[in-house]
Every structure is written in structure tokens, then in C-alpha cells.
Design an enzyme around this catalytic site. Structure first.
Site, PDB file in Angstrom:
ATOM      1  N   ASP A   7     -23.396  22.879 -81.193  1.00  0.00           N
ATOM      2  CA  ASP A   7     -21.790  22.414 -80.019  1.00  0.00           C
ATOM      3  C   ASP A   7     -22.943  21.719 -78.110  1.00  0.00           C
ATOM      4  OD1 ASP A   7     -18.762  22.760 -79.926  1.00  0.00           O
ATOM      5  OD2 ASP A   7     -20.056  21.995 -77.571  1.00  0.00           O
ATOM      6  N   GLU A   9     -22.223  19.360 -75.281  1.00  0.00           N
ATOM      7  CA  GLU A   9     -21.254  18.439 -73.862  1.00  0.00           C
ATOM      8  C   GLU A   9     -21.703  17.707 -73.194  1.00  0.00           C
ATOM      9  OE1 GLU A   9     -19.004  20.085 -73.144  1.00  0.00           O
ATOM     10  OE2 GLU A   9     -19.710  21.612 -74.859  1.00  0.00           O
ATOM     11  N   ALA A  10     -20.675  16.649 -72.962  1.00  0.00           N
ATOM     12  CA  ALA A  10     -21.404  14.484 -72.605  1.00  0.00           C
ATOM     13  C   ALA A  10     -20.411  14.765 -71.451  1.00  0.00           C
ATOM     14  CB  ALA A  10     -20.922  14.106 -73.792  1.00  0.00           C
ATOM     15  N   ASP A 102     -20.224  15.822 -83.064  1.00  0.00           N
ATOM     16  CA  ASP A 102     -21.476  16.201 -82.496  1.00  0.00           C
ATOM     17  C   ASP A 102     -22.589  15.221 -82.923  1.00  0.00           C
ATOM     18  OD1 ASP A 102     -20.494  18.992 -80.925  1.00  0.00           O
ATOM     19  OD2 ASP A 102     -18.917  18.273 -82.479  1.00  0.00           O
ATOM     20  N   HIS A 158     -15.536  24.791 -73.439  1.00  0.00           N
ATOM     21  CA  HIS A 158     -16.586  23.702 -73.389  1.00  0.00           C
ATOM     22  C   HIS A 158     -17.581  24.047 -72.439  1.00  0.00           C
ATOM     23  CE1 HIS A 158     -13.030  21.219 -74.629  1.00  0.00           C
ATOM     24  NE2 HIS A 158     -11.871  22.316 -74.133  1.00  0.00           N
ATOM     25  N   ASP A 163     -19.528  27.736 -76.663  1.00  0.00           N
ATOM     26  CA  ASP A 163     -19.116  27.457 -78.083  1.00  0.00           C
ATOM     27  C   ASP A 163     -19.405  27.660 -79.801  1.00  0.00           C
ATOM     28  OD1 ASP A 163     -16.942  26.439 -76.137  1.00  0.00           O
ATOM     29  OD2 ASP A 163     -17.248  24.133 -76.456  1.00  0.00           O
TER      30      ASP A 163
HETATM   31  P1  AMP Z   1     -16.237  20.331 -76.790  1.00  0.00           P
HETATM   32  O1  AMP Z   1     -17.252  20.584 -77.437  1.00  0.00           O
HETATM   33  O2  AMP Z   1     -14.487  20.574 -77.070  1.00  0.00           O
HETATM   34  O3  AMP Z   1     -15.902  21.154 -75.170  1.00  0.00           O
HETATM   35  O4  AMP Z   1     -16.104  18.979 -76.527  1.00  0.00           O
HETATM   36  C1  AMP Z   1     -17.526  18.204 -76.379  1.00  0.00           C
HETATM   37  C2  AMP Z   1     -17.394  17.121 -75.113  1.00  0.00           C
HETATM   38  O5  AMP Z   1     -16.018  16.104 -75.321  1.00  0.00           O
HETATM   39  C3  AMP Z   1     -16.490  17.066 -74.335  1.00  0.00           C
HETATM   40  O6  AMP Z   1     -18.191  17.348 -73.054  1.00  0.00           O
HETATM   41  C4  AMP Z   1     -16.254  15.578 -73.551  1.00  0.00           C
HETATM   42  O7  AMP Z   1     -16.928  15.201 -73.319  1.00  0.00           O
HETATM   43  C5  AMP Z   1     -15.597  15.693 -75.129  1.00  0.00           C
HETATM   44  N1  AMP Z   1     -14.193  16.292 -74.697  1.00  0.00           N
HETATM   45  C6  AMP Z   1     -13.558  17.432 -74.977  1.00  0.00           C
HETATM   46  N2  AMP Z   1     -12.358  17.238 -74.882  1.00  0.00           N
HETATM   47  C7  AMP Z   1     -11.935  16.303 -74.057  1.00  0.00           C
HETATM   48  C8  AMP Z   1     -10.670  15.896 -73.600  1.00  0.00           C
HETATM   49  N3  AMP Z   1     -10.179  16.500 -73.590  1.00  0.00           N
HETATM   50  N4  AMP Z   1     -10.694  14.985 -73.075  1.00  0.00           N
HETATM   51  C9  AMP Z   1     -11.983  14.174 -72.653  1.00  0.00           C
HETATM   52  N5  AMP Z   1     -12.916  14.467 -73.283  1.00  0.00           N
HETATM   53  C10 AMP Z   1     -13.552  15.672 -74.088  1.00  0.00           C
HETATM   54 MG    MG Z   2     -18.547  22.048 -76.338  1.00  0.00          MG
END
Ligand code: AMP
Ligand code: MG
Length: 189
Positions: A7, A9-10, A102, A158, A163
Site C-alpha cells: 500500500d 501513500e502519495a 498502487d 491512510h 493499510d
Molecule cells: P490510501 O491507500 O487510501 O491511503 O490512498 C493512497 C493515496 O491516494 C493517498 O496517499 C493520497 O495520495 C490519495 N488519496 C486517497 N484518498 C484521497 C482523497 N480522499 N483525496 C485525495 N487523495 C486521496
Molecule cells: Mg494507504
């Protein structure tokens, strides 16, 4: 064969149609073997190249601080550590992630840094397959899926490593059901 549940994050911004390029700031991963045993965990923060300052939105969403990424290696260094960790368990592996995001983000960062993307080719979209297995009309969020599976959400949602741990629980629960022949480029999120 090992299963690398990953997983990312970005960098992100609170705008739907921003033109900025997101870059990886955290890689979290769990290695699971054929016996459903967790062999190890990997976590690294990554310093972004294009937009070095994290937005307030991104810091709030991910709970990743500016200091964490400032002190982190750049993507090529972090990726090399990740790949070394993957290969430490053996050369045969499949990547699994919640959605297609991802894999796509890894491809973008590899292209940005002119790195090979071949290592990504064996991949399954766990979110997409979970919906098929559970007869859901479409893929659901990971947090929702944890509830649906009557599992407990660990850690902070997140955050890459947390995750990945939660996705690994779903992966292990439905271990016999994943279809490795399904096209990994299924972009049904
Ligand atoms: P996650 O694995 O769900 O934490 O999401 C991975 C990445 O997607 C995050 O680090 C954000 O860069 C982007 N992301 C996830 N949810 C959102 C959101 N609600 N709004 C904008 N970017 C998001
Ligand atoms: Mg994540």
C-alpha cells in the site's frame, strides 16, 4: 511463491482536477507465504522530488509529517531497498494491492526516475476480486471491506504500513479464492 501485499501513500491536494503529479511518500508492505504465514513487514518513507512540501490536506489525510519525508531517501533508493526486501524471501512473488492505484503510482514514479517497471508485472487487484468473491456490485473501500469481513481495522487508516496490514488480513482470510490469472490491468479501481 510469495505474496507481497503493498500500500502506497502519495502527495495529494484537496482539489479534484489538479494538474500536479502525485509522487509516492510511503511504501508499506507485508510478505505472506503459501502457508498463509506473514514472513515480514516493510515500511519506508520517500522524499518527493517535484513538490517537496506536503500540502496540509496530505498531512491530515495520511498523518505523515514534513519531517518524515524530509529525512527520507528519494524514490530510487527507497525502491531498491523495497526490492531487496522482496527478493530476500525468494525470487517468485506476486504483488497485491487494494485497487489498481498502487501499481499505477509505482509505474508513474518508475517512469519519472527512468527505472524499470517489469518487476510490477505479476499483480492482482484485491479490491476488484474481493467484490467478485463477495458478490458485490462494485469494489468497496478497504475500511468497509474490513467491516464486511468482520475483521478489526488496525492502526491508522491512510498510513501505508497500517493499510498494508489490514489488506493482508483480508488477503489471508480469502487466501484460497484469489485468481492469479485475472488481468492485473483491470482498472475497475
Ligand atoms: P490510501 O491507500 O487510501 O491511503 O490512498 C493512497 C493515496 O491516494 C493517498 O496517499 C493520497 O495520495 C490519495 N488519496 C486517497 N484518498 C484521497 C482523497 N480522499 N483525496 C485525495 N487523495 C486521496
Ligand atoms: Mg494507504
Amino acid at each position: 511463491m510469495n505474496y507481497i501485499i503493498v500500500d502506497l501513500e502519495a502527495t495529494c491536494w484537496n482539489e479534484k482536477h489538479h494538474t500536479r503529479k502525485s509522487e509516492i511518500i510511503e511504501i508499506g508492505a507485508i510478505c505472506v507465504n503459501e502457508k498463509k504465514e506473514i514472513l515480514g513487514e516493510f515500511q519506508i518513507f520517500v522524499k518527493p522530488n517535484l513538490h517537496v512540501e506536503l500540502s496540509d490536506f496530505c498531512k491530515q489525510l495520511t498523518s505523515i509529517t514534513q519531517e518524515m519525508v524530509d529525512n527520507a531517501p528519494t524514490f530510487p533508493v527507497a525502491l531498491e531497498q523495497f526490492q531487496t526486501w522482496i527478493y530476500s524471501f525468494g525470487k517468485d512473488y506476486v504483488l497485491g494491492s487494494w485497487g489498481f492505484y498502487d501499481k499505477g503510482q509505482f509505474e508513474k514514479d518508475c517512469l519519472l526516475h527512468q527505472l524499470d517497471t517489469n518487476w510490477l508485472k505479476n499483480h492482482i487487484n484485491i479490491k476488484f476480486q474481493h467484490a467478485i468473491i463477495r458478490n458485490l456490485p462494485k469494489g468497496i473501500g478497504m475500511k468497509q471491506a474490513i467491516e464486511h469481513e468482520k475483521l478489526v481495522l488496525d492502526g491508522t487508516h491512510h498510513r501505508g504500513i497500517d493499510d498494508a496490514r489490514n489488506i493482508a488480513k483480508i488477503f489471508i482470510k480469502l487466501f484460497e479464492k484469489w485468481d492469479y490469472s485475472l488481468d492485473s490491468s483491470t482498472k475497475n479501481d
